[in-house]
Design a protein around this motif. Structure first.
Motif, PDB file in Angstrom:
ATOM      1  N   CYS A 172       1.160 -38.329  32.867  1.00 36.45           N
ATOM      2  CA  CYS A 172      -0.072 -38.681  33.588  1.00 36.45           C
ATOM      3  C   CYS A 172      -0.546 -37.554  34.496  1.00 36.45           C
ATOM      4  N   ASN A 173       0.138 -36.396  34.430  1.00 35.55           N
ATOM      5  CA  ASN A 173      -0.186 -35.267  35.306  1.00 35.55           C
ATOM      6  C   ASN A 173      -0.048 -35.637  36.784  1.00 35.55           C
ATOM      7  N   LYS A 174       0.998 -36.415  37.096  1.00 30.22           N
ATOM      8  CA  LYS A 174       1.254 -36.812  38.482  1.00 30.22           C
ATOM      9  C   LYS A 174       2.626 -36.309  38.919  1.00 30.22           C
ATOM     10  N   GLY A 175       2.821 -35.013  38.741  1.00 29.95           N
ATOM     11  CA  GLY A 175       4.095 -34.415  39.091  1.00 29.95           C
ATOM     12  C   GLY A 175       4.409 -34.488  40.568  1.00 29.95           C
ATOM     13  N   HIS A 176       3.368 -34.651  41.412  1.00 27.92           N
ATOM     14  CA  HIS A 176       3.595 -34.703  42.858  1.00 27.92           C
ATOM     15  C   HIS A 176       4.364 -35.952  43.270  1.00 27.92           C
ATOM     16  N   ASN A 177       4.460 -36.940  42.384  1.00 29.25           N
ATOM     17  CA  ASN A 177       5.193 -38.162  42.716  1.00 29.25           C
ATOM     18  C   ASN A 177       6.629 -38.163  42.196  1.00 29.25           C
ATOM     19  N   ARG A 178       7.047 -37.085  41.575  1.00 25.38           N
ATOM     20  CA  ARG A 178       8.349 -37.094  40.906  1.00 25.38           C
ATOM     21  C   ARG A 178       9.514 -36.956  41.872  1.00 25.38           C
ATOM     22  N   ASN A 179       9.460 -36.015  42.770  1.00 20.20           N
ATOM     23  CA  ASN A 179      10.624 -35.689  43.596  1.00 20.20           C
ATOM     24  C   ASN A 179      10.636 -36.473  44.904  1.00 20.20           C
ATOM     25  N   ILE A 237      -5.590 -47.982  20.654  1.00 14.42           N
ATOM     26  CA  ILE A 237      -4.812 -46.892  20.071  1.00 14.42           C
ATOM     27  C   ILE A 237      -3.643 -47.445  19.256  1.00 14.42           C
ATOM     28  N   LEU A 238      -3.101 -46.594  18.415  1.00 13.45           N
ATOM     29  CA  LEU A 238      -1.838 -46.882  17.743  1.00 13.45           C
ATOM     30  C   LEU A 238      -0.735 -46.213  18.557  1.00 13.45           C
ATOM     31  N   PRO A 239       0.058 -46.980  19.294  1.00 13.86           N
ATOM     32  CA  PRO A 239       1.108 -46.374  20.120  1.00 13.86           C
ATOM     33  C   PRO A 239       2.278 -45.916  19.269  1.00 13.86           C
ATOM     34  N   LYS A 240       3.097 -45.031  19.830  1.00 14.96           N
ATOM     35  CA  LYS A 240       4.303 -44.619  19.122  1.00 14.96           C
ATOM     36  C   LYS A 240       5.321 -45.758  19.086  1.00 14.96           C
ATOM     37  N   MET A 241       5.352 -46.546  20.162  1.00 17.91           N
ATOM     38  CA  MET A 241       6.190 -47.737  20.167  1.00 17.91           C
ATOM     39  C   MET A 241       5.586 -48.763  19.215  1.00 17.91           C
ATOM     40  N   ASP A 242       6.428 -49.578  18.597  1.00 22.91           N
ATOM     41  CA  ASP A 242       5.922 -50.646  17.743  1.00 22.91           C
ATOM     42  C   ASP A 242       4.907 -51.485  18.516  1.00 22.91           C
ATOM     43  N   LEU A 243       3.747 -51.726  17.921  1.00 21.40           N
ATOM     44  CA  LEU A 243       2.656 -52.388  18.625  1.00 21.40           C
ATOM     45  C   LEU A 243       3.042 -53.787  19.093  1.00 21.40           C
ATOM     46  N   ASN A 244       3.722 -54.545  18.249  1.00 15.43           N
ATOM     47  CA  ASN A 244       4.136 -55.894  18.647  1.00 15.43           C
ATOM     48  C   ASN A 244       5.133 -55.848  19.800  1.00 15.43           C
ATOM     49  N   MET A 245       6.045 -54.867  19.758  1.00 15.91           N
ATOM     50  CA  MET A 245       7.007 -54.709  20.847  1.00 15.91           C
ATOM     51  C   MET A 245       6.283 -54.373  22.151  1.00 15.91           C
ATOM     52  N   LEU A 246       5.264 -53.529  22.060  1.00 13.51           N
ATOM     53  CA  LEU A 246       4.502 -53.141  23.240  1.00 13.51           C
ATOM     54  C   LEU A 246       3.777 -54.340  23.844  1.00 13.51           C
ATOM     55  N   THR A 303     -12.650 -38.742  26.442  1.00 13.77           N
ATOM     56  CA  THR A 303     -11.610 -38.190  27.312  1.00 13.77           C
ATOM     57  C   THR A 303     -10.672 -37.313  26.486  1.00 13.77           C
ATOM     58  N   LYS A 304      -9.857 -36.510  27.172  1.00 13.90           N
ATOM     59  CA  LYS A 304      -8.887 -35.674  26.466  1.00 13.90           C
ATOM     60  C   LYS A 304      -7.916 -36.531  25.662  1.00 13.90           C
ATOM     61  N   LEU A 305      -7.525 -37.664  26.241  1.00 15.04           N
ATOM     62  CA  LEU A 305      -6.614 -38.562  25.534  1.00 15.04           C
ATOM     63  C   LEU A 305      -7.264 -39.079  24.259  1.00 15.04           C
ATOM     64  N   TYR A 306      -8.527 -39.465  24.359  1.00 12.67           N
ATOM     65  CA  TYR A 306      -9.242 -39.978  23.185  1.00 12.67           C
ATOM     66  C   TYR A 306      -9.337 -38.906  22.097  1.00 12.67           C
ATOM     67  N   GLN A 307      -9.684 -37.694  22.491  1.00 13.36           N
ATOM     68  CA  GLN A 307      -9.827 -36.613  21.519  1.00 13.36           C
ATOM     69  C   GLN A 307      -8.499 -36.303  20.835  1.00 13.36           C
ATOM     70  N   ARG A 308      -7.413 -36.290  21.628  1.00 11.81           N
ATOM     71  CA  ARG A 308      -6.103 -35.991  21.035  1.00 11.81           C
ATOM     72  C   ARG A 308      -5.679 -37.071  20.050  1.00 11.81           C
ATOM     73  N   LEU A 309      -5.815 -38.331  20.459  1.00 13.98           N
ATOM     74  CA  LEU A 309      -5.385 -39.418  19.586  1.00 13.98           C
ATOM     75  C   LEU A 309      -6.303 -39.558  18.372  1.00 13.98           C
TER      76      LEU A 309
END
Length: 213
Positions: A4-11, A97-106, A70-76
């Motif tokens: 999510c480009n939120k590296g400032h919340n990691r540490n 979107i089609l997620p990498k995780m199984d859609l029903n599981m998601l 959006t960038k996400l839309y263009q990539r997917l």
């Protein structure tokens, strides 16, 4: 966080950071999204634990969608993973979107998160823990509005008499009234919030179940 480009919340310890904000008299409202490519299968349990440990009352959870242009839309889209336009409603159990995780599981995991964090037993316990640590400054003036009285009595009848959560409602009603009287109006507000969120979840669940049948 990186996705999510939120590296400032990691540490940092996010739970302790949120509790520190609450102790200074600020309520934290949070939005969460599940369905990222790097989400592991246990992301749903982790999310439930985080919400409950941090005592976040208003936690809005949604499935990942890709807004147009959006960038996400263009990539997917380049990966052939856009299946439709997004609805714009982050509570209707839909994703474009089609997620990498199984859609029903998601979808089932997402439903389990919302159902759990707003179940009466879990939700009212979270309110109690929040009120124990919350330390807001006392306002100099109280601005009374007639709708406050209307909402209060409506909660008494709707939540205290007719809802499935009436046991939890009255238990915390008297606890907050005698243990945290200055925060009692806030308790009533939170109780109404929880009822509202549960009704939204139930409405969309019924639609999904009807479509599946």
């Amino acid at each position: 966080m990186e996705e999510c480009n939120k590296g400032h919340n990691r540490n940092r310890d996010l739970v302790e950071s949120i509790k520190k904000i609450q102790r200074f008299g600020f309520e934290v409202m949070a939005g969460f999204i599940v369905g990222f490519d790097n989400d592991p299968p246990n992301i749903f349990d982790k999310l439930v634990d985080f919400v409950n440990q941090s005592n976040i009352i208003t936690a809005m959870v949604g499935l990942l969608n890709a807004p147009l242009n959006t960038k996400l839309y263009q990539r997917l889209k380049s990966e052939g993973r856009i299946i439709k336009l997004m609805t714009g409603d982050n509570t209707d159990f839909s994703t474009n979107i089609l997620p990498k995780m199984d859609l029903n599981m998601l979808i089932e995991g997402y439903k389990r998160v919302v159902k759990t964090i707003y179940s009466p037993k879990v939700y009212y316990e979270r309110i109690k823990k929040f009120l124990l640590e919350f330390n807001p400054p006392q306002p100099k003036f109280f601005h009374y509005r007639p709708e406050y009285t209307k909402a209060f009595f409506k909660s008494l009848f709707l939540l205290g008499l007719y809802s499935k959560e009436r046991f939890q409602y009255w238990k915390l009603f008297f606890w907050s009234l005698f243990k945290k009287p200055k925060l009692f109006p806030l308790y009533i507000t939170f109780a109404i919030y929880g009822y509202h969120f549960r009704k939204i979840f139930e409405k969309h669940s019924m639609k999904i179940n009807h479509c599946d049948s």
